[in-house]
Design a protein around this motif. Sequence first.
Motif, PDB file in Angstrom:
ATOM      1  N   ALA A 136      -4.128  -0.423  -3.703  1.00  0.00           N
ATOM      2  CA  ALA A 136      -3.478  -1.094  -2.524  1.00  0.00           C
ATOM      3  C   ALA A 136      -2.155  -1.599  -2.771  1.00  0.00           C
ATOM      4  CB  ALA A 136      -4.214  -2.209  -2.109  1.00  0.00           C
ATOM      5  N   ALA A 137      -1.825  -2.040  -4.141  1.00  0.00           N
ATOM      6  CA  ALA A 137      -0.747  -2.807  -4.451  1.00  0.00           C
ATOM      7  C   ALA A 137       0.569  -1.629  -4.552  1.00  0.00           C
ATOM      8  CB  ALA A 137      -0.555  -3.294  -6.053  1.00  0.00           C
ATOM      9  N   GLU A 138       0.252  -0.364  -5.148  1.00  0.00           N
ATOM     10  CA  GLU A 138       1.151   0.640  -4.979  1.00  0.00           C
ATOM     11  C   GLU A 138       1.658   1.189  -3.514  1.00  0.00           C
ATOM     12  OE1 GLU A 138       3.643   3.528  -6.389  1.00  0.00           O
ATOM     13  OE2 GLU A 138       2.517   2.166  -7.749  1.00  0.00           O
ATOM     14  N   LYS A 139       0.585   0.965  -2.880  1.00  0.00           N
ATOM     15  CA  LYS A 139       0.685   1.411  -1.003  1.00  0.00           C
ATOM     16  C   LYS A 139       1.513   0.500  -0.498  1.00  0.00           C
ATOM     17  CE  LYS A 139      -1.960   2.889   2.878  1.00  0.00           C
ATOM     18  NZ  LYS A 139      -3.228   3.123   3.589  1.00  0.00           N
ATOM     19  N   TYR A 140       1.288  -0.704  -0.828  1.00  0.00           N
ATOM     20  CA  TYR A 140       2.093  -2.052  -0.059  1.00  0.00           C
ATOM     21  C   TYR A 140       2.975  -2.506  -0.963  1.00  0.00           C
ATOM     22  CZ  TYR A 140      -1.669  -0.914   3.261  1.00  0.00           C
ATOM     23  OH  TYR A 140      -2.855  -0.531   4.365  1.00  0.00           O
ATOM     24  N   GLN A 141       3.505  -1.927  -1.510  1.00  0.00           N
ATOM     25  CA  GLN A 141       4.568  -2.430  -2.565  1.00  0.00           C
ATOM     26  C   GLN A 141       5.550  -3.262  -2.098  1.00  0.00           C
ATOM     27  OE1 GLN A 141       6.865   0.065  -5.133  1.00  0.00           O
ATOM     28  NE2 GLN A 141       5.223  -0.102  -6.385  1.00  0.00           N
ATOM     29  N   THR A 142       6.125  -3.047  -1.001  1.00  0.00           N
ATOM     30  CA  THR A 142       7.205  -3.539  -0.113  1.00  0.00           C
ATOM     31  C   THR A 142       6.636  -5.223   0.098  1.00  0.00           C
ATOM     32  OG1 THR A 142       8.470  -1.950   0.503  1.00  0.00           O
ATOM     33  CG2 THR A 142       8.751  -3.851   1.555  1.00  0.00           C
ATOM     34  N   PHE A 143       5.357  -5.152   0.532  1.00  0.00           N
ATOM     35  CA  PHE A 143       4.555  -6.427   0.959  1.00  0.00           C
ATOM     36  C   PHE A 143       4.511  -7.290  -0.306  1.00  0.00           C
ATOM     37  CE2 PHE A 143       0.762  -8.911   0.675  1.00  0.00           C
ATOM     38  CZ  PHE A 143       0.895  -9.765   1.544  1.00  0.00           C
ATOM     39  N   VAL A 144       4.211  -6.728  -1.463  1.00  0.00           N
ATOM     40  CA  VAL A 144       4.349  -7.588  -2.732  1.00  0.00           C
ATOM     41  C   VAL A 144       5.583  -8.290  -3.026  1.00  0.00           C
ATOM     42  CG1 VAL A 144       3.844  -7.459  -5.236  1.00  0.00           C
ATOM     43  CG2 VAL A 144       2.182  -6.284  -3.510  1.00  0.00           C
ATOM     44  N   PHE A 145       6.713  -7.261  -3.044  1.00  0.00           N
ATOM     45  CA  PHE A 145       8.197  -7.950  -3.004  1.00  0.00           C
ATOM     46  C   PHE A 145       8.323  -9.087  -2.000  1.00  0.00           C
ATOM     47  CE2 PHE A 145       9.137  -3.133  -4.041  1.00  0.00           C
ATOM     48  CZ  PHE A 145       8.704  -3.476  -5.507  1.00  0.00           C
ATOM     49  N   GLY A 173       2.761   0.799 -10.521  1.00  0.00           N
ATOM     50  CA  GLY A 173       3.873   1.489 -11.340  1.00  0.00           C
ATOM     51  C   GLY A 173       5.236   0.946 -11.439  1.00  0.00           C
ATOM     52  N   ALA A 174       5.737   0.069 -10.559  1.00  0.00           N
ATOM     53  CA  ALA A 174       6.873  -0.528 -10.422  1.00  0.00           C
ATOM     54  C   ALA A 174       6.930  -1.563 -11.709  1.00  0.00           C
ATOM     55  CB  ALA A 174       7.143  -0.883  -9.072  1.00  0.00           C
ATOM     56  N   ILE A 175       5.861  -1.868 -12.268  1.00  0.00           N
ATOM     57  CA  ILE A 175       5.575  -3.187 -13.229  1.00  0.00           C
ATOM     58  C   ILE A 175       5.394  -2.207 -14.490  1.00  0.00           C
ATOM     59  CG2 ILE A 175       4.689  -5.259 -13.885  1.00  0.00           C
ATOM     60  CD1 ILE A 175       3.942  -5.856 -11.204  1.00  0.00           C
ATOM     61  N   PRO A 176       6.484  -2.414 -15.621  1.00  0.00           N
ATOM     62  CA  PRO A 176       6.214  -1.787 -16.817  1.00  0.00           C
ATOM     63  C   PRO A 176       4.808  -2.044 -17.413  1.00  0.00           C
ATOM     64  CG  PRO A 176       8.268  -2.882 -16.858  1.00  0.00           C
ATOM     65  CD  PRO A 176       7.277  -3.326 -15.553  1.00  0.00           C
ATOM     66  N   SER A 177       4.256  -1.341 -18.206  1.00  0.00           N
ATOM     67  CA  SER A 177       2.893  -1.318 -18.450  1.00  0.00           C
ATOM     68  C   SER A 177       2.571  -1.676 -19.952  1.00  0.00           C
ATOM     69  CB  SER A 177       2.162   0.150 -18.516  1.00  0.00           C
ATOM     70  OG  SER A 177       3.064   1.024 -19.254  1.00  0.00           O
ATOM     71  N   TYR A 195       0.180 -11.291  -6.828  1.00  0.00           N
ATOM     72  CA  TYR A 195      -0.137 -10.485  -5.568  1.00  0.00           C
ATOM     73  C   TYR A 195      -0.613  -9.077  -5.906  1.00  0.00           C
ATOM     74  CZ  TYR A 195       1.448 -14.599  -3.135  1.00  0.00           C
ATOM     75  OH  TYR A 195       1.564 -15.730  -2.641  1.00  0.00           O
ATOM     76  N   SER A 196      -0.203  -8.565  -7.106  1.00  0.00           N
ATOM     77  CA  SER A 196      -0.294  -7.099  -7.217  1.00  0.00           C
ATOM     78  C   SER A 196      -1.951  -6.981  -7.740  1.00  0.00           C
ATOM     79  CB  SER A 196       0.609  -6.399  -8.450  1.00  0.00           C
ATOM     80  OG  SER A 196       1.753  -6.477  -7.704  1.00  0.00           O
ATOM     81  N   ASP A 197      -2.108  -8.008  -8.725  1.00  0.00           N
ATOM     82  CA  ASP A 197      -3.395  -8.219  -9.178  1.00  0.00           C
ATOM     83  C   ASP A 197      -4.513  -8.435  -8.213  1.00  0.00           C
ATOM     84  OD1 ASP A 197      -2.603  -7.544 -11.770  1.00  0.00           O
ATOM     85  OD2 ASP A 197      -2.495  -9.620 -12.484  1.00  0.00           O
TER      86      ASP A 197
END
Length: 370
Positions: A176-185, A67-71, A168-170
Amino acid sequence: MENNRFIAPSCVYDQAFGNFAKKLSGSAMASVGATKPAVVPTTRTIASAMEGSLRDKFRLGSMPTIGAIPSASEGGIVLFSPAYYAACAVGGVLSCGGTHTLVTPLDVVKCNMQTDPKKYTGIFQGFGTVMKEQGFAGLVRGWVPTLFGYSAQGAGKFGLYEFFKKYYSDQLGEEAAEKYQTFVFLAGSASAEFFADIMLCPFEAVKVKVQTVPGFAKGFSDGFPKFVAAEGYGGLYKGLTPLWGRQIPYTMMKFACFENTVKALYKYVVPKPQAECSKTEQLGVSFLAGYIAGVFCAIVSHPADNLVSKLNATKGATVGQIVEEMGMVGLFTNGLPLRIIMIGTLTGLQWGIYDAFKVSVGLPTTGSKK
């Protein structure tokens, strides 16, 4: 008009011009009585056939997952395409190169306070001492390696961050990327800074030497060959490990704190939804979130910053010797107040400039949602 084309890589303009041409063509069809505008299907042949290929994802761009990345694309640049990453790299050059050069006088005083705290005992005293001994020219000494080094670093920092964040989101998948979004950052920013520092390190080494060793050189043109003659090309990278130690935690804090602060500001401070905010209001949020993130960045990365300054200013010094000389308290506190002011202002301006550039080429601000 022609000269303006070269502000950003040609691929940025090519996609924007293609989008404009499609719109113009559609308008022409309507004017001659076309009842149904032509619909151009989106072709994803290679990316669809080789979804797991990192090379093809980077070359063609890939569909967003969290969600944090535009679609979808905005303006004329397709999100997560080569033109998108190129635009982000150009924004990084403008935001980092320009701002670091602007605060060169603060950097000169800070580096001298770190390398010779007995002589440079405070901010205002430090400015006075430099002005008395070297004049105004002493306050801007080292601006050329600062401009070159941080422009290169900015391109890597911002351009690669956007790439690694998407990658990393992919790999994690949407849920999982939505749940661990801070880890992705955190992972994305750390990966980007690793490479960005390799580009920065030689310029940083010369900059510190020029700024802290009286009479060493007037600037980069005479300082670089003199540095290489004295310490060899390998000497340009002797501060790389402590530079990683300073910049990687700094950048992880800078990006993760910024992205989460943006969310918090829209949730608890801004009185209306982000979608209803004007671009100017969104850029104001970017600057404020960047300044807040910068304060934390300065604190986290300051010990390593002291090490980098001392290593580059003192020939033959080791990390152990510097820690013993400065002591743990000095390592964490020498020059810290000035660095908080400098880094807070820098980080706020960088995010403001970076997002302003993105908006100018038709892209959303960082952290924004569709």
